[in-house]
Design a protein around this motif. Structure first.
Motif, PDB file in Angstrom:
ATOM      1  N   LEU A   1       0.394  -1.350   0.232  1.00 12.45           N
ATOM      2  CA  LEU A   1      -0.157  -0.342   0.015  1.00 12.45           C
ATOM      3  C   LEU A   1       0.586   1.021  -0.209  1.00 12.45           C
ATOM      4  O   LEU A   1       0.291   2.005  -0.479  1.00 12.45           O
ATOM      5  N   ALA A   2       1.986   1.023   0.723  1.00 16.15           N
ATOM      6  CA  ALA A   2       2.279   2.213   0.986  1.00 16.15           C
ATOM      7  C   ALA A   2       3.467   2.587  -0.577  1.00 16.15           C
ATOM      8  O   ALA A   2       3.147   3.938  -1.145  1.00 16.15           O
ATOM      9  N   ALA A   3       4.109   1.937  -1.333  1.00 16.42           N
ATOM     10  CA  ALA A   3       4.704   1.882  -2.691  1.00 16.42           C
ATOM     11  C   ALA A   3       3.866   2.482  -3.129  1.00 16.42           C
ATOM     12  O   ALA A   3       3.741   2.842  -4.414  1.00 16.42           O
ATOM     13  N   MET A   4       2.439   1.330  -3.438  1.00 13.99           N
ATOM     14  CA  MET A   4       0.963   2.199  -3.910  1.00 13.99           C
ATOM     15  C   MET A   4       0.465   3.781  -4.139  1.00 13.99           C
ATOM     16  O   MET A   4      -0.459   3.900  -4.576  1.00 13.99           O
ATOM     17  N   GLY A   5       0.931   4.294  -3.139  1.00 10.70           N
ATOM     18  CA  GLY A   5       1.280   6.121  -3.328  1.00 10.70           C
ATOM     19  C   GLY A   5       0.390   6.522  -1.672  1.00 10.70           C
ATOM     20  O   GLY A   5       0.115   7.599  -1.786  1.00 10.70           O
ATOM     21  N   MET A   6       0.379   5.712  -0.054  1.00 10.63           N
ATOM     22  CA  MET A   6       0.251   6.205   0.832  1.00 10.63           C
ATOM     23  C   MET A   6       1.478   6.033   1.641  1.00 10.63           C
ATOM     24  O   MET A   6       0.882   5.630   2.586  1.00 10.63           O
ATOM     25  N   PRO A   7       2.606   6.273   1.319  1.00  9.06           N
ATOM     26  CA  PRO A   7       3.314   5.648   2.151  1.00  9.06           C
ATOM     27  C   PRO A   7       3.320   6.843   3.784  1.00  9.06           C
ATOM     28  O   PRO A   7       3.915   6.648   4.668  1.00  9.06           O
ATOM     29  N   THR A   8       3.021   8.122   3.699  1.00  8.64           N
ATOM     30  CA  THR A   8       2.644   9.235   4.526  1.00  8.64           C
ATOM     31  C   THR A   8       2.200   8.061   6.460  1.00  8.64           C
ATOM     32  O   THR A   8       2.275   8.482   7.207  1.00  8.64           O
ATOM     33  N   ALA A   9       1.031   7.314   5.529  1.00 13.48           N
ATOM     34  CA  ALA A   9       0.185   6.442   7.277  1.00 13.48           C
ATOM     35  C   ALA A   9       0.572   5.482   7.776  1.00 13.48           C
ATOM     36  O   ALA A   9       0.683   5.640   8.900  1.00 13.48           O
ATOM     37  N   PHE A  10       1.986   5.555   7.204  1.00 12.64           N
ATOM     38  CA  PHE A  10       3.383   4.327   7.916  1.00 12.64           C
ATOM     39  C   PHE A  10       4.179   4.944   8.135  1.00 12.64           C
ATOM     40  O   PHE A  10       5.025   4.836   8.969  1.00 12.64           O
TER      41      PHE A  10
END
Length: 461
Positions: A363-372
């Motif tokens: 999911l981070a690689a797909m475009g939502m890295p900030t959440a992690f």
């Protein structure tokens, strides 16, 4: 040619949450206990509360669902493609609906860049309050029960019957567990109860996290007929956990035209890696939705009751990966729209397998890295400086599927942990003796409930 059905105007009150099985765990360091609001009073027994069976008083919702359904299918196909890139020769099964609803519930508490990235990665269309309205409207359109014996009786339709006399069953529920005395925002809790039917029960994660984990897993297992018995493995819920959101779905449906068990015989299946094995191959000749496009064969097998179906996509083995990578929601819809009912000689392997997936890095690689990261913003979940900043830790998904002569059984689970900081004289054939994709969808809304790939049927026999 079958046309894409419009969204159903029938908006029923929600019985409870759908979404494959999904769960979200929220964690962070807690200082002194804060007094809970009246709406979040602790459960007297100190154990998780069941989902609100009537959807938490959800009013009739008449929001458009087409954009949400298409976006969710796009996300699911993109995720399946990434899983295939990681392990091209393995079978995979998942519920984009499950992941979508679990992350939509998480989205309700996200703010700023975290909220924007989450919406873009999940292909949420629309966003904001309209997103929750769309999810609720779709849930109302689905033939959904809450998983209880009494409600399940109302969800059975059709003529053929399964082992328990039910030819069709789709059940689901949402629930919410929070740390005792934690100051959750009233707006956040109201959104989850109003649109997802998730009532809040209070537990003590700080002192008894293992007890809470077992109770939550027990709730999920009960709602999925024990097919997802351990959604949260040991150690995933600990003293840092502040909130867990869970939704569960169970699907079982007989084929509208069941396969004759006497016709099942060993057949050869050529796996994606070129190896061959004999597998139990089911067979029947009947009228089904069928088409051929760009060398790929497309078949639709309806379930009893007529509201759900399995769509199978069979490209040439040497072009399987290219076809898989090219598939998105629009192309899938176009292929299924192009089918026409005709007599088809169907040969389909029996298969049964489960997928256990760790999705955080994907999911981070797909475009939502900030959440992690420490820059995550979930200020919409709790009041003030209740804890250090919250961030997503692990995102887990588990899904199970079994296909045989009678029909299909499926269940799925998603866990999100938030931590601190043309016609011919003879009928065409559809012989699934090589890798294929399959989709289980709700026909009136076109919602993709489950999707998967069978790269090696022998490994799933």
């Amino acid at each position: 040619m079958e046309r894409r059905p419009p969204s159903s105007p029938n908006r029923r009150r929600l019985l409870s949450a759908l979404a494959g099985v999904g769960a979200a765990g929220l964690a962070g360091c807690l200082g002194a206990d804060s007094a809970p609001s009246a709406a979040t009073a602790p459960d007297p027994a100190g154990s998780p509360a069941p989902a609100t069976p009537d959807g938490g008083g959800l009013p009739d919702v008449d929001a458009p669902t087409d954009e949400y359904v298409a976006g969710n299918a796009d996300f699911g196909l993109a995720l399946l493609g990434r899983l295939a890139d990681d392990a091209p020769n393995e079978n995979r099964f998942l519920s984009p609906y499950s992941v979508g609803v679990a992350l939509a519930m998480t989205y309700a508490g996200a703010r700023g860049e975290t909220r924007t990235e989450l919406a873009e990665t999940m292909r949420f269309r629309p966003t904001g309050e309209a997103l929750h309205e769309s999810v609720a409207a779709l849930r109302a359109d689905l033939p959904l029960s809450d998983g209880s014996a009494e409600e399940d009786e109302t969800s059975t339709t059709g003529d053929s019957t399964g082992d328990d006399g039910a030819p069709f069953r789709l059940s689901g529920a949402n629930a919410l567990w929070g740390q005792s005395a934690y100051p959750f925002r009233e707006e956040f809790l109201t959104t989850l109860e109003r649109y997802y039917g998730a009532g809040l029960g209070r537990v003590n994660f700080r002192k008894r996290p293992e007890k809470a984990r077992k109770a939550i897993n027990g709730w999920v297992a009960d709602r999925t007929e024990e097919r997802i018995p351990d959604l949260f493995p040991e150690g995933t819920i600990d003293a840092r956990t502040r909130l867990v959101l869970a939704n569960a779905v169970y699907f079982r449906a007989n084929w509208a035209d069941t396969f004759d068990e006497a016709a099942t015989e060993p057949g050869e299946f050529t796996a994606l890696d070129g190896s061959t094995d004999e597998v139990p191959m089911m067979r029947q000749k009947a009228a089904f939705g069928f088409t051929e496009a760009d060398g790929a064969k497309v078949l639709k097998l309806p379930y009893a009751g007529g509201t759900t179906e399995m769509a199978l996509l069979l490209p040439p083995r040497e072009r399987f990966r290219a076809f898989e990578r090219s598939l998105d929601a629009d192309r899938l819809a176009d292929l299924l729209d192009a089918t026409e009912e005709r007599k088809v000689d169907v040969r389909l392997p029996q298969f049964e397998f489960r997928s256990k997936l760790k999705l955080a890095k994907r999911l981070a690689a797909m475009g939502m890295p900030t959440a992690f990261t420490r820059r995550a913003n979930f200020d919409g979940m709790a009041e003030g400086d209740a804890d250090a900043n919250l961030e997503l830790g692990s995102v887990l998904h588990e899904a199970y599927v079994r296909v045989d002569e009678q029909g299909t059984e499926a269940a799925a689970a998603t866990g999100v942990e938030v931590v601190n900081t043309s016609a011919t004289p003879n009928p065409p054939t559809f012989r699934a003796d090589r890798p294929f994709l399959f989709v289980v969808r709700h026909r009136p809304t076109c919602a993709v409930l489950f999707l998967g790939r069978v790269a090696d049927a022998a490994a799933a026999a």
